[in-house]
Design an enzyme around this catalytic site. Structure first.
Site, PDB file in Angstrom:
ATOM      1  N   ALA A  10      14.055   8.045  -6.689  1.00 36.80           N
ATOM      2  CA  ALA A  10      13.398   7.249  -7.817  1.00 36.80           C
ATOM      3  C   ALA A  10      14.459   7.533  -9.159  1.00 36.80           C
ATOM      4  CB  ALA A  10      12.000   7.775  -8.114  1.00 36.80           C
ATOM      5  N   ASN A 102      16.884  19.117 -11.488  1.00 38.56           N
ATOM      6  CA  ASN A 102      16.050  20.138 -11.996  1.00 38.56           C
ATOM      7  C   ASN A 102      16.460  21.560 -11.695  1.00 38.56           C
ATOM      8  OD1 ASN A 102      13.976  18.456 -13.203  1.00 38.56           O
ATOM      9  ND2 ASN A 102      12.950  18.195 -11.134  1.00 38.56           N
ATOM     10  N   LYS A 186      14.366  21.296 -20.814  1.00 38.57           N
ATOM     11  CA  LYS A 186      13.628  20.692 -19.832  1.00 38.57           C
ATOM     12  C   LYS A 186      12.448  21.561 -19.064  1.00 38.57           C
ATOM     13  CE  LYS A 186      13.672  17.478 -15.962  1.00 38.57           C
ATOM     14  NZ  LYS A 186      14.454  16.677 -15.381  1.00 38.57           N
ATOM     15  N   ASN A 190       9.029  21.590 -17.480  1.00 42.39           N
ATOM     16  CA  ASN A 190       8.948  21.651 -15.876  1.00 42.39           C
ATOM     17  C   ASN A 190       8.220  23.076 -15.290  1.00 42.39           C
ATOM     18  OD1 ASN A 190       9.650  19.504 -14.101  1.00 42.39           O
ATOM     19  ND2 ASN A 190      11.737  19.886 -14.392  1.00 42.39           N
ATOM     20  N   ASN A 194       4.980  20.874 -14.110  1.00 40.87           N
ATOM     21  CA  ASN A 194       5.392  20.809 -12.717  1.00 40.87           C
ATOM     22  C   ASN A 194       4.681  22.054 -11.914  1.00 40.87           C
ATOM     23  OD1 ASN A 194       6.609  19.351 -10.451  1.00 40.87           O
ATOM     24  ND2 ASN A 194       8.603  19.887 -11.345  1.00 40.87           N
ATOM     25  N   SER A 257       7.431  15.827  -9.977  1.00 42.84           N
ATOM     26  CA  SER A 257       8.032  15.851  -8.841  1.00 42.84           C
ATOM     27  C   SER A 257       7.756  16.859  -7.675  1.00 42.84           C
ATOM     28  CB  SER A 257       9.646  15.964  -9.182  1.00 42.84           C
ATOM     29  OG  SER A 257       9.764  16.984  -9.677  1.00 42.84           O
TER      30      SER A 257
END
Length: 309
Positions: A10, A102, A186, A190, A194, A257
């Site tokens: 993606a 990531n 980030k 995350n 996440n 993700s």
């Protein structure tokens, strides 16, 4: 500029499509999505305007693609063991490699294959999904921060050149001198979001915010990550926690993700997103009890699902 997207999921397909839309020579290196994209093209449904590439340049392997000027690594960090075999067919003496992955440790892994001054990091802040091969849904965001692995004036200038590739697209770009500065930016999102969506069994942001106390827990973890970044010499903007909490509360049914990977029985990027950053926190003696508790919860969840791993 001849560009290869290595790991065209993606994220890779979204940014690759934006670069192709801007007129760059982009080849998507695909695996499971190769046949669907060959037959039907690449479709991006985006909040910033849809893209349809009816006949994108695609390849099954790096060898089929051949040498390029820029490789953008977009595959999951769990695939990094393949870098020594995947990168060389794409390289010339001047090829630069940009990782959109990531977590921490990815640029250093690439620098074991090519000189570090040709390695760059792009931190992507984007909500994009590919539920059907070749069909990407872009929900929100898309900004990228660029930095060189080697913090020099020349490296910063080259990072600015890479950012300029997105001129004329809706992608907002920024540059920085130090990779760790943007990595912590980030990771401050995350690690908590996440992580919590994964720890609770692969749930959406909406469900997480409906769970009593979990938004507050995310904020506490984010505070610990920001404190770690400051202790390592890379303080983040003071407003980042409030801004990210507010933006995340509006993400609705978006599933981060790692939670998606968990739901689809795919390997999870634990080391890059939680393990290595936690080691960096311990190096400077940061007090991170909520972050450590989250890591324990994630490992328990992964052990339950993948008992042989």
């Amino acid at each position: 500029m001849k560009i290869a997207i290595l790991g065209a999921g993606a994220l890779g397909c979204y940014y690759g499509a934006r670069l192709a839309e801007a007129g760059h020579d982009v080849t998507f290196i695909l695996r499971s999505a190769y046949e669907p994209v060959r037959e039907k093209g690449l479709h991006v449904s985006s909040v910033y305007g849809d893209i349809h590439l009816p006949t994108p340049q695609i390849a099954r392997t790096p060898t089929e693609c051949g040498p390029v000027d820029l490789v953008i690594v977009c595959w999951k960090t769990t695939c990094n063991a393949q870098l020594p075999s995947a990168l060389p067919p794409l390289l010339k003496d001047t090829t630069r490699v940009l990782t959109f992955q990531n977590g921490m440790g990815n640029a250093e892994a690439i620098a074991q294959i090519i000189p570090g001054e040709r390695v760059f990091i792009g931190l992507c802040f984007v909500c994009a999904m590919m539920d059907t091969p070749g069909e990407i849904t872009h929900l929100e965001g898309g900004a990228i921060q660029f930095a060189p692995l080697t913090p020099t004036a020349e490296g910063a200038a080259q990072a600015a050149e890479l950012a300029a590739l997105f001129d004329g697209t809706p992608v907002e770009t920024h540059t920085a001198l130090h990779t760790e500065q943007i990595l912590w930016t980030k990771l401050s999102w995350n690690i908590p979001f996440n992580g919590l969506c994964l720890a609770h069994g692969g749930i959406s942001i909406r469900r997480l915010f409906l769970m009593p106390g979990e938004a507050e827990r995310a904020r506490a973890i984010m505070n610990e990550v920001c404190r770690t970044a400051e202790m390592r010499g890379f303080p983040l903007p003071q407003e980042i926690i409030h801004r990210q909490m507010e933006q995340t509360s509006k993400m609705g049914d978006f599933i981060p993700s790692s939670a998606v990977d968990y739901n689809r029985h795919r390997p999870v990027e634990y080391t890059a997103i939680w393990g290595t950053p936690l080691e960096r926190a311990r190096e400077v003696g940061a007090d991170v009890p909520e972050w450590e508790r989250l890591c324990t919860d994630i490992q328990a969840r992964l052990t339950e699902k993948y008992p042989q791993a």
